[in-house]
Motif scaffolding. Sequence first.
Motif, PDB file in Angstrom:
ATOM      1  N   ALA A 128       0.833  -1.206   0.000  1.00  0.00           N
ATOM      2  CA  ALA A 128       0.000   0.000   0.000  1.00  0.00           C
ATOM      3  C   ALA A 128       0.865   1.251   0.000  1.00  0.00           C
ATOM      4  O   ALA A 128       0.622   2.197  -0.767  1.00  0.00           O
ATOM      5  CB  ALA A 128      -0.924  -0.008   1.220  1.00  0.00           C
ATOM      6  N   TYR A 131       2.506   1.715  -3.448  1.00  0.00           N
ATOM      7  CA  TYR A 131       1.590   2.245  -4.457  1.00  0.00           C
ATOM      8  C   TYR A 131       1.436   3.756  -4.307  1.00  0.00           C
ATOM      9  O   TYR A 131       1.482   4.507  -5.294  1.00  0.00           O
ATOM     10  CB  TYR A 131       0.220   1.579  -4.328  1.00  0.00           C
ATOM     11  CG  TYR A 131       0.091   0.268  -5.050  1.00  0.00           C
ATOM     12  CD1 TYR A 131       0.254   0.194  -6.432  1.00  0.00           C
ATOM     13  CD2 TYR A 131      -0.215  -0.904  -4.365  1.00  0.00           C
ATOM     14  CE1 TYR A 131       0.131  -1.013  -7.099  1.00  0.00           C
ATOM     15  CE2 TYR A 131      -0.349  -2.112  -5.026  1.00  0.00           C
ATOM     16  CZ  TYR A 131      -0.176  -2.162  -6.393  1.00  0.00           C
ATOM     17  OH  TYR A 131      -0.295  -3.357  -7.052  1.00  0.00           O
ATOM     18  N   ILE A 132       1.265   4.213  -3.077  1.00  0.00           N
ATOM     19  CA  ILE A 132       1.021   5.638  -2.849  1.00  0.00           C
ATOM     20  C   ILE A 132       2.278   6.465  -3.088  1.00  0.00           C
ATOM     21  O   ILE A 132       2.247   7.497  -3.773  1.00  0.00           O
ATOM     22  CB  ILE A 132       0.475   5.850  -1.422  1.00  0.00           C
ATOM     23  CG1 ILE A 132      -0.922   5.225  -1.304  1.00  0.00           C
ATOM     24  CG2 ILE A 132       0.424   7.334  -1.077  1.00  0.00           C
ATOM     25  CD1 ILE A 132      -1.492   5.239   0.098  1.00  0.00           C
ATOM     26  N   SER A 171      -3.024   3.111  -9.137  1.00  0.00           N
ATOM     27  CA  SER A 171      -2.098   2.915  -8.022  1.00  0.00           C
ATOM     28  C   SER A 171      -2.654   3.519  -6.735  1.00  0.00           C
ATOM     29  O   SER A 171      -2.533   2.928  -5.655  1.00  0.00           O
ATOM     30  CB  SER A 171      -0.733   3.521  -8.356  1.00  0.00           C
ATOM     31  OG  SER A 171      -0.132   2.860  -9.451  1.00  0.00           O
ATOM     32  N   GLY A 175      -3.500   1.443  -3.374  1.00  0.00           N
ATOM     33  CA  GLY A 175      -2.893   1.866  -2.121  1.00  0.00           C
ATOM     34  C   GLY A 175      -3.922   2.158  -1.043  1.00  0.00           C
ATOM     35  O   GLY A 175      -3.787   1.703   0.101  1.00  0.00           O
TER      36      GLY A 175
END
Length: 250
Positions: A128, A131-132, A171, A175
């Motif tokens: 997560a 992704y962020i 994404s 996330g």
Amino acid sequence: MSSLDKPTDHPTTPDAQSASPARAADSRSVTEAALFEAFGGVRGMVETTVPGLVFVAIYTVKRDIHFAAIAALGLSLVLGLARLVRKDTLKHAFSGVFGVAFGAVFAMMSGDAKNFYLPGMLYSLGLAVAYIVSSIAGYPLMGLILGPVFKENLSWRTRNPGRKVAYTKASWAWGLILLAKSAILFPLYWWGDATQLGWVKVALGIPPMLLSVYLTWIFLSKAPPPIDVFAEMEAAEAAEREAKADVTTR
């Protein structure tokens, strides 16, 4: 800027406009196939959930960490071998086995059944964050994962801004969904018991994954089609060979 990074002008002729619905349909079908390849499809989601279900079911009845862990690991191995027999992608065959193996060993060594789920929870939390952070940095992780699958590599960053936007949205979706999942599971790990954590984790196995994949499909199906950089490089090499052949024949 190399030839592969230069913006590409798309034709706006009537023929191109009339062909756009067909191109959109092709883009959706290609996107669907790529997502299934990248994430293992529904079968892959089930295979990552069933070993945890077996573990919590056996532990709920017998309260035997070793027996439950070995049963879950054995099932994961069988599922992995089945993929090998069918000649499926090796990453899908082994990723689940390794995840369950780490959890099983950790649970048996610590004597705490909740630790069976901890490696997977930490992996989800780390994913997560990745992704962020990657989205904020301008290199959305979903683009890095799917770019090679679509044969576009990183061309979406400089030549196809619509796809970069789609990858960034996807994404962020992954996330935030994984963060929400972690926000539910970690309090149960700290203050709940093993059966509560296990059943909730099983319940949160497939739905968040399906939602993430669906949102990714929505974002990418509305984005411009990928630029096949491999085909472009092959065409450039073929043109170069032809030019050299013309020179030698003169």
